[in-house]
Enzyme design. Structure first.
Site, PDB file in Angstrom:
ATOM      1  N   GLU A   1       8.805 -24.356  40.425  1.00  0.00           N
ATOM      2  CA  GLU A   1       7.898 -23.750  41.405  1.00  0.00           C
ATOM      3  C   GLU A   1       7.773 -24.695  42.579  1.00  0.00           C
ATOM      4  O   GLU A   1       7.705 -25.914  42.381  1.00  0.00           O
ATOM      5  CB  GLU A   1       6.520 -23.540  40.786  1.00  0.00           C
ATOM      6  CG  GLU A   1       6.510 -22.507  39.690  1.00  0.00           C
ATOM      7  CD  GLU A   1       5.100 -22.262  39.168  1.00  0.00           C
ATOM      8  OE1 GLU A   1       4.383 -21.483  39.795  1.00  0.00           O
ATOM      9  OE2 GLU A   1       4.738 -22.883  38.166  1.00  0.00           O
TER      10      GLU A   1
ATOM     11  N   LYS B   1       8.385  -9.131  32.600  1.00  0.00           N
ATOM     12  CA  LYS B   1       9.313  -9.126  33.734  1.00  0.00           C
ATOM     13  C   LYS B   1      10.569  -8.334  33.358  1.00  0.00           C
ATOM     14  O   LYS B   1      11.133  -8.539  32.284  1.00  0.00           O
ATOM     15  CB  LYS B   1       9.705 -10.566  34.116  1.00  0.00           C
ATOM     16  CG  LYS B   1       8.554 -11.372  34.724  1.00  0.00           C
ATOM     17  CD  LYS B   1       9.019 -12.765  35.105  1.00  0.00           C
ATOM     18  CE  LYS B   1       7.870 -13.684  35.459  1.00  0.00           C
ATOM     19  NZ  LYS B   1       7.360 -13.543  36.813  1.00  0.00           N
TER      20      LYS B   1
ATOM     21  N   HIS C   1       2.861 -12.783  30.512  1.00  0.00           N
ATOM     22  CA  HIS C   1       3.394 -11.926  31.580  1.00  0.00           C
ATOM     23  C   HIS C   1       4.906 -12.101  31.763  1.00  0.00           C
ATOM     24  O   HIS C   1       5.563 -11.237  32.329  1.00  0.00           O
ATOM     25  CB  HIS C   1       2.606 -12.105  32.886  1.00  0.00           C
ATOM     26  CG  HIS C   1       2.975 -13.307  33.684  1.00  0.00           C
ATOM     27  ND1 HIS C   1       2.464 -14.550  33.435  1.00  0.00           N
ATOM     28  CD2 HIS C   1       3.807 -13.459  34.747  1.00  0.00           C
ATOM     29  CE1 HIS C   1       2.964 -15.409  34.307  1.00  0.00           C
ATOM     30  NE2 HIS C   1       3.778 -14.772  35.119  1.00  0.00           N
TER      31      HIS C   1
ATOM     32  N   HIS D   1       5.480 -19.012  28.011  1.00  0.00           N
ATOM     33  CA  HIS D   1       6.518 -18.274  28.743  1.00  0.00           C
ATOM     34  C   HIS D   1       7.945 -18.707  28.377  1.00  0.00           C
ATOM     35  O   HIS D   1       8.805 -17.883  28.089  1.00  0.00           O
ATOM     36  CB  HIS D   1       6.357 -18.452  30.250  1.00  0.00           C
ATOM     37  CG  HIS D   1       4.991 -18.135  30.760  1.00  0.00           C
ATOM     38  ND1 HIS D   1       4.229 -17.099  30.279  1.00  0.00           N
ATOM     39  CD2 HIS D   1       4.230 -18.714  31.733  1.00  0.00           C
ATOM     40  CE1 HIS D   1       3.082 -17.057  30.928  1.00  0.00           C
ATOM     41  NE2 HIS D   1       3.055 -18.031  31.814  1.00  0.00           N
TER      42      HIS D   1
ATOM     43  N   LYS E   1       5.990 -28.143  38.907  1.00  0.00           N
ATOM     44  CA  LYS E   1       5.386 -27.691  40.173  1.00  0.00           C
ATOM     45  C   LYS E   1       5.843 -28.640  41.279  1.00  0.00           C
ATOM     46  O   LYS E   1       6.188 -29.787  41.019  1.00  0.00           O
ATOM     47  CB  LYS E   1       3.863 -27.731  40.058  1.00  0.00           C
ATOM     48  CG  LYS E   1       3.338 -26.785  38.974  1.00  0.00           C
ATOM     49  CD  LYS E   1       2.112 -26.037  39.425  1.00  0.00           C
ATOM     50  CE  LYS E   1       1.581 -25.132  38.334  1.00  0.00           C
ATOM     51  NZ  LYS E   1       1.946 -23.731  38.533  1.00  0.00           N
TER      52      LYS E   1
ATOM     53  N   ARG F   1     -20.453 -10.871  34.997  1.00  0.00           N
ATOM     54  CA  ARG F   1     -21.818 -11.323  35.303  1.00  0.00           C
ATOM     55  C   ARG F   1     -22.161 -11.056  36.761  1.00  0.00           C
ATOM     56  O   ARG F   1     -23.331 -10.893  37.089  1.00  0.00           O
ATOM     57  CB  ARG F   1     -21.923 -12.831  35.069  1.00  0.00           C
ATOM     58  CG  ARG F   1     -21.872 -13.191  33.606  1.00  0.00           C
ATOM     59  CD  ARG F   1     -21.984 -14.691  33.416  1.00  0.00           C
ATOM     60  NE  ARG F   1     -21.421 -15.018  32.112  1.00  0.00           N
ATOM     61  CZ  ARG F   1     -21.889 -15.923  31.289  1.00  0.00           C
ATOM     62  NH1 ARG F   1     -22.929 -16.643  31.618  1.00  0.00           N
ATOM     63  NH2 ARG F   1     -21.331 -16.141  30.129  1.00  0.00           N
TER      64      ARG F   1
ATOM     65  N   ASP G   1       0.986 -24.968  29.945  1.00  0.00           N
ATOM     66  CA  ASP G   1       0.887 -23.894  30.938  1.00  0.00           C
ATOM     67  C   ASP G   1       2.147 -23.012  30.980  1.00  0.00           C
ATOM     68  O   ASP G   1       2.055 -21.805  31.194  1.00  0.00           O
ATOM     69  CB  ASP G   1       0.648 -24.531  32.321  1.00  0.00           C
ATOM     70  CG  ASP G   1       0.326 -23.506  33.391  1.00  0.00           C
ATOM     71  OD1 ASP G   1      -0.566 -22.671  33.163  1.00  0.00           O
ATOM     72  OD2 ASP G   1       0.975 -23.527  34.460  1.00  0.00           O
TER      73      ASP G   1
ATOM     74  N   LYS H   1      -3.626 -15.347  28.469  1.00  0.00           N
ATOM     75  CA  LYS H   1      -3.373 -16.731  28.123  1.00  0.00           C
ATOM     76  C   LYS H   1      -4.463 -17.618  28.740  1.00  0.00           C
ATOM     77  O   LYS H   1      -5.083 -17.169  29.702  1.00  0.00           O
ATOM     78  CB  LYS H   1      -1.989 -17.181  28.569  1.00  0.00           C
ATOM     79  CG  LYS H   1      -1.804 -17.174  30.075  1.00  0.00           C
ATOM     80  CD  LYS H   1      -0.592 -17.937  30.498  1.00  0.00           C
ATOM     81  CE  LYS H   1      -0.881 -19.437  30.563  1.00  0.00           C
ATOM     82  NZ  LYS H   1      -0.327 -20.086  31.742  1.00  0.00           N
TER      83      LYS H   1
HETATM   84  C1  BG6 Z   1       1.140 -18.814  34.847  1.00  0.00           C
HETATM   85  C2  BG6 Z   1       0.799 -20.278  34.988  1.00  0.00           C
HETATM   86  O1  BG6 Z   1       1.017 -18.404  33.527  1.00  0.00           O
HETATM   87  O2  BG6 Z   1       2.479 -18.610  35.281  1.00  0.00           O
HETATM   88  C3  BG6 Z   1       0.974 -20.733  36.424  1.00  0.00           C
HETATM   89  O3  BG6 Z   1      -0.533 -20.493  34.584  1.00  0.00           O
HETATM   90  C4  BG6 Z   1       2.368 -20.425  36.917  1.00  0.00           C
HETATM   91  O4  BG6 Z   1       0.716 -22.119  36.564  1.00  0.00           O
HETATM   92  C5  BG6 Z   1       2.698 -18.956  36.642  1.00  0.00           C
HETATM   93  O5  BG6 Z   1       2.410 -20.677  38.302  1.00  0.00           O
HETATM   94  C6  BG6 Z   1       4.144 -18.677  36.953  1.00  0.00           C
HETATM   95  O6  BG6 Z   1       4.358 -17.301  36.878  1.00  0.00           O
HETATM   96  P1  BG6 Z   1       5.449 -16.586  37.785  1.00  0.00           P
HETATM   97  O7  BG6 Z   1       5.430 -15.172  37.320  1.00  0.00           O
HETATM   98  O8  BG6 Z   1       5.002 -16.773  39.194  1.00  0.00           O
HETATM   99  O9  BG6 Z   1       6.724 -17.303  37.502  1.00  0.00           O
END
Ligand code: BG6
Length: 517
Positions: free
Chosen positions: A220, A186, A182, A244, A344, A47, A239, A152
């Site tokens: 994290e 990796k 993602h 993942h 986190k 947009r 999340d 996602k």
């Molecule tokens: C994302 C989450 O899918 O993956 C994030 O939404 C998270 O909250 C991230 O920080 C972590 O990805 P990576 O590749 O940094 O481990």
């Protein structure tokens, strides 16, 4: 390797953060490694009122600030970027998109092969495919390729994931849909397959007879970083775990596939998801621990609590930490507990899989082994000396911990490391996750993408947990000070004196000697 057919990549949400930070840099790397199709163009759609020139300029400016060390983006790459501004929520605007694509295809001599990428807020995952289909953009004629990549979150819970799958199935065949995760892009996650199935020595031990338990940790150190609005309606379970980390568990637990073909691999991971023992709503409190970070001082810096983050409700009960214990009910894994932990604002950013092998049946020696704090577990009590650590990030690599005699008098043992670190390979180029995944989708290889049934099964597994938290909002939500390893009650999930979570350091090897956080 099969080269990708000439095509146009159409990114919805092109002025957004994901496109700038991940997608454009990934396409740029593909260009630099000569992996893009011979004839290729990228059309950004959104947009935000931009045109080809301002879209290119934005990326150049972003590049200057963020892609440190890279030489300036080549003009030949910039000339492949285009932009069209439409109101993605308005059906008639898709006529404009269609004629832009027709025009590009004619002008650039690229066949009408389109790869659509939805990097938009999830509410548009229904609208955009509907309007693309209404304008005939999802079904090519004369063998033209039409594929759709979806970011996602794929659904918010089981019913919404099922609904989204059913919606997409109205316009697309399953082999046209690429659900991105993602983590599967990796290198180190793909290496799980190679470690297991290219080495004869691990597979005979990879089962309930030799493995005591499996841990998957993804910690994290950052907080929600300006994504409070999204995160507060999501939480760590949705999340990180539903997608993942369950995908990682699927690769750790799957049976050997018959071939490297996408369906063979996806069939095997789906069988793992089918075998996940459901956690009954009434057992959630016992098997799942949730936590939320509180304000603290981390390395001398004041860090706000989760509830003080922008976009987060003052009385939020969203979990920023989750730890769970579960079982995979099949012949290979019967009785072996699996543990997943993610949070986190923990002390460091590390993702790893830890396979803990059973201890010896008779304990001949004395000595201290790793364990909590890396040295509290006594061999004479049957502490396991053998762990295989598959480090996904950082300091990527694989470590096998095993016992050796401590030099000197007596017969004491000590745990030592046998390791492989990717860093030791020198400057071998490892593509980033998005680069690998985009390249695969361009080539029509869905091996690393989620299939409809897998996504639904993962939602089905987390559903009772979400339900328990929703129906019993008073279920304990433990506070943990930012910068710590989460609620200490999570230690009770791994029962038994000889077991404890592994508390990883940034450095993969010699973590008994020094621990970088
Ligand atoms: C994302 C989450 O899918 O993956 C994030 O939404 C998270 O909250 C991230 O920080 C972590 O990805 P990576 O590749 O940094 O481990």
């Amino acid at each position: 390797m099969k080269k990708a057919t000439d095509q146009i990549l159409v990114i919805f949400g092109a002025s957004g953060d994901l496109t700038q930070r991940k997608l454009l840099p990934a396409i740029l790397e593909l260009e630099r490694h000569k992996l893009l199709p011979e004839k290729f163009a990228l059309l950004g759609v959104g947009r935000t009122p931009l045109n080809d020139e301002t879209f290119r300029k934005r990326f150049l400016e972003f590049d200057k600030e963020s892609l440190e060390g890279n030489e300036r983006i080549e003009d030949s790459f910039l000339s492949k970027l285009f932009y069209t501004s439409i109101d993605t929520g308005k059906e008639s605007d898709y006529e404009k998109l269609k004629s832009r694509l027709d025009g590009m295809s004619d002008d650039l001599g690229i066949a009408q092969n389109y790869l659509f990428y939805l990097a938009t807020p999830p509410k548009l995952y229904f609208t955009i495919p509907t309007f693309l289909a209404a304008h005939g953009l999802l079904q090519g004629s004369k063998g033209e390729l039409r594929r759709l990549i979806i970011e996602k979150p794929f659904g918010f819970d089981l019913p919404s994931a099922v609904e989204l799958n059913a919606h997409l199935a109205k316009f697309l065949n399953e082999d046209q849909i690429y659900r991105i995760d993602h983590y599967r892009g990796k290198e180190t996650v793909q290496n799980l397959l190679v470690t297991r199935f290219a080495n004869g020595i691990f597979e005979p031990l990879w089962n309930r007879n030799f493995i005591d338990h499996v841990e998957i940790t993804s910690s994290e150190s950052l907080g929600v970083e300006g994504r409070g609005g999204y995160y507060d309606s999501s939480g760590a379970l949705r999340d990180m775990v539903q997608n993942h980390l369950l995908q990682v568990a699927g690769l750790v637990a799957m049976e050997p596939p018959s071939s490297l073909n996408a369906e063979a691999i996806r069939n095997e991971t789906v069988k793992v998801f089918e075998s996940l023992r459901p956690i009954a709503v009434q057992d959630v409190a016992k098997n799942v621990i949730r936590g939320q970070y509180t304000a603290s001082t981390v390395r001398g810096k004041a860090v706000p609590g989760y509830r003080d983050e922008n976009g987060v409700a003052d009385d939020s009960r969203t979990e920023t930490y989750v730890a769970l214990k579960f079982f995979i009910d099949n012949w290979r894994w019967g009785g072996v507990p699996f543990y997943i932990r993610s949070g986190k604002r923990l002390p460091t950013k590390v993702t790893e899989v830890v396979i803990s092998f059973k201890s010896t049946p008779h304990h001949l020696f004395t000595g201290e082994q790793f364990g909590r704090g890396r040295s509290c577990c006594s061999v004479s009590e049957g502490c396991t000396c053998n762990q295989l650590i598959l480090r996904i990030q950082p300091d990527e690599g694989v470590v096998l911990k095993f016992a050796m005699k401590r030099p000197g008098a007596g017969m004491e043992v000590k745990t030592v490391d046998m390791n492989f670190r990717y860093a030791d390979l020198g400057d071998v180029y490892a593509p980033g996750a998005y680069e690998r995944l985009l390249h695969d989708a361009m080539r029509g290889d869905a091996m690393l993408y989620g299939r409809a049934d897998a996504v639904e099964l993962c939602w089905r597994f987390v559903e009772p947990i979400l339900e328990a938290w929703q129906s019993e909002p008073e279920t304990a939500l433990y506070g943990y000070p930012a910068g710590t390893w989460g609620p200490s009650v999570a230690d009770d999930l791994i029962e038994g004196e000889r077991n404890a979570w592994r508390y990883p350091c940034k450095n993969l090897v010699n973590d008994g000697e020094f621990c970088e956080l």
